[in-house]
Motif scaffolding. Structure first.
Motif, PDB file in Angstrom:
ATOM      1  N   LEU A 175       0.746  -1.070  -0.010  1.00  0.00           N
ATOM      2  CA  LEU A 175      -0.082   0.059   0.234  1.00  0.00           C
ATOM      3  C   LEU A 175       0.864   1.432   0.163  1.00  0.00           C
ATOM      4  O   LEU A 175       0.307   2.337   0.278  1.00  0.00           O
ATOM      5  CB  LEU A 175      -0.915  -0.036   1.109  1.00  0.00           C
ATOM      6  N   THR A 176       2.053   1.227  -0.382  1.00  0.00           N
ATOM      7  CA  THR A 176       3.132   2.430  -0.260  1.00  0.00           C
ATOM      8  C   THR A 176       3.264   2.801  -1.800  1.00  0.00           C
ATOM      9  O   THR A 176       4.214   3.665  -2.304  1.00  0.00           O
ATOM     10  CB  THR A 176       4.198   1.914   0.118  1.00  0.00           C
ATOM     11  N   GLY A 177       2.482   2.376  -2.808  1.00  0.00           N
ATOM     12  CA  GLY A 177       2.629   2.895  -4.117  1.00  0.00           C
ATOM     13  C   GLY A 177       2.616   4.314  -4.231  1.00  0.00           C
ATOM     14  O   GLY A 177       1.760   4.722  -3.673  1.00  0.00           O
ATOM     15  N   GLY A 235       1.985   5.676  -7.247  1.00  0.00           N
ATOM     16  CA  GLY A 235       1.361   5.864  -8.623  1.00  0.00           C
ATOM     17  C   GLY A 235       0.043   6.154  -8.579  1.00  0.00           C
ATOM     18  O   GLY A 235      -0.652   6.661  -7.583  1.00  0.00           O
ATOM     19  N   ASP A 236      -0.619   5.395  -9.413  1.00  0.00           N
ATOM     20  CA  ASP A 236      -2.070   5.541  -9.339  1.00  0.00           C
ATOM     21  C   ASP A 236      -2.990   5.164  -7.953  1.00  0.00           C
ATOM     22  O   ASP A 236      -3.962   5.590  -7.572  1.00  0.00           O
ATOM     23  CB  ASP A 236      -2.697   4.622 -10.340  1.00  0.00           C
ATOM     24  N   MET A 237      -2.170   4.273  -7.297  1.00  0.00           N
ATOM     25  CA  MET A 237      -2.821   3.879  -5.874  1.00  0.00           C
ATOM     26  C   MET A 237      -2.840   5.232  -5.077  1.00  0.00           C
ATOM     27  O   MET A 237      -3.819   5.140  -4.078  1.00  0.00           O
ATOM     28  CB  MET A 237      -1.475   2.696  -5.262  1.00  0.00           C
ATOM     29  N   ALA A 238      -2.050   6.104  -5.312  1.00  0.00           N
ATOM     30  CA  ALA A 238      -2.210   7.238  -4.522  1.00  0.00           C
ATOM     31  C   ALA A 238      -2.854   8.542  -5.019  1.00  0.00           C
ATOM     32  O   ALA A 238      -2.818   9.547  -4.747  1.00  0.00           O
ATOM     33  CB  ALA A 238      -0.818   7.701  -4.076  1.00  0.00           C
ATOM     34  N   GLY A 239      -3.540   8.287  -6.168  1.00  0.00           N
ATOM     35  CA  GLY A 239      -4.395   9.425  -6.927  1.00  0.00           C
ATOM     36  C   GLY A 239      -3.311   9.881  -8.167  1.00  0.00           C
ATOM     37  O   GLY A 239      -2.490   9.204  -8.283  1.00  0.00           O
TER      38      GLY A 239
END
Length: 281
Positions: free
Chosen positions: A91-93, A95-99
């Motif tokens: 969960l530390t990405g 990229g798109d994981m964080a918007g």
């Protein structure tokens, strides 16, 4: 992996109505192969929190745009972090994981990305164009994306959208990685037929382009897809860094390519679970 078969909760929305492709086929294939190595159960993203504590890890795959279940996703992230449940991809990405903030950050850093701004006063920093792309900060799967004439852009910049020049690119190309290892590339020979993909043989420069974003993202384990477009001057520009639940287009690969990908994912999961348990790696 540990001697006991790991218990994996595989998150997917088998009924998601994706345009031009069938998410369910991809996950049915991948889970059928992963079951040879792990004890595995599938669940819908809305059910993850209720089920995840009984598993060694949660693998997030074709779960559809988070916007469709934002509260459930936020609860899943909070519970996983609080309970220390390993999640793949981690969960530390960035990229798109964080918007979509990374598009602004990479633009500011001078990286080869489609120039992106989010403030009216920064519109002057974009290349002049007849049309511009306006997309939500937290958009996905082209939801909410608009192409508008130059004269309409300023009135749409409200802090919740990103603006990019509309580029008449030659084609799009995507590079798929497992951990930091390149697996395969696919491209769209016809830009008007986005999901008719064919294998693409990248040049060393192409791979250098893609790897810089994988390294920037700093995920030690996981599946990532670097999407780019070939600009009129021949340069590759980043379109998207998908590090949450990238669709893999495994149906565009031959049998050998699919088997190689499965092997890479199994190896990655082994290393991921060893690291998560603190038993090596």
């Amino acid at each position: 992996m540990p001697s006991a078969r790991p218990r994996v909760l595989y998150v997917t929305d088998l009924a998601y109505p994706a345009r031009g492709r069938r998410y369910c086929d991809e996950d049915i294939f991948l889970t059928s192969r992963l079951r040879e190595h792990v004890d595995l159960a599938l669940c819908h993203p809305r059910d993850t929190v209720a089920l995840m504590d009984g598993f060694d890890t949660v693998v997030v795959r074709n779960s559809g745009p988070v916007l469709a279940y934002q509260e459930a996703y936020d609860a899943f992230r909070a519970h996983a972090l609080a309970a220390g449940v390993p999640v793949y991809n981690p969960l530390t990405g960035r990229g798109d994981m964080a918007g979509k903030q990374y598009l602004l950050d990479l633009t500011a850093a001078g990286r080869p990305v489609i120039p992106t701004v989010d403030r009216p006063e920064d519109l002057r920093r974009l290349p002049a164009a007849e049309r511009y792309v306006v997309k939500p900060r937290r958009g996905a799967d082209s939801i909410g994306l608009r192409v508008v004439p130059a004269g309409e852009v300023r009135g749409l910049v409200d802090g919740d959208v990103l603006v990019q020049p509309h580029i008449d690119f030659a084609y799009e190309v995507s590079f798929t990685f497992v951990d930091h290892s390149f697996q395969y590339a696919l491209h769209t020979p016809d830009p008007e037929r986005r999901w008719q993909l064919e294998r693409y043989e990248p040049t060393p420069d192409d791979l250098d382009f893609a790897r810089q974003f994988i390294e920037w993202n700093t995920l030690a384990h996981g599946i990532q897809r670097v999407d780019a477009c070939r600009a009129p001057d021949g340069e590759l520009l980043l379109v998207e860094l998908e590090d949450l639940n990238p669709y893999l287009s495994l149906d565009a690969l031959d049998d050998a390519g699919r088997e190689a990908f499965v092997s890479a994912v199994v190896t990655s999961l082994r290393a991921f679970l060893r690291d998560a348990s603190g038993t090596g790696g």
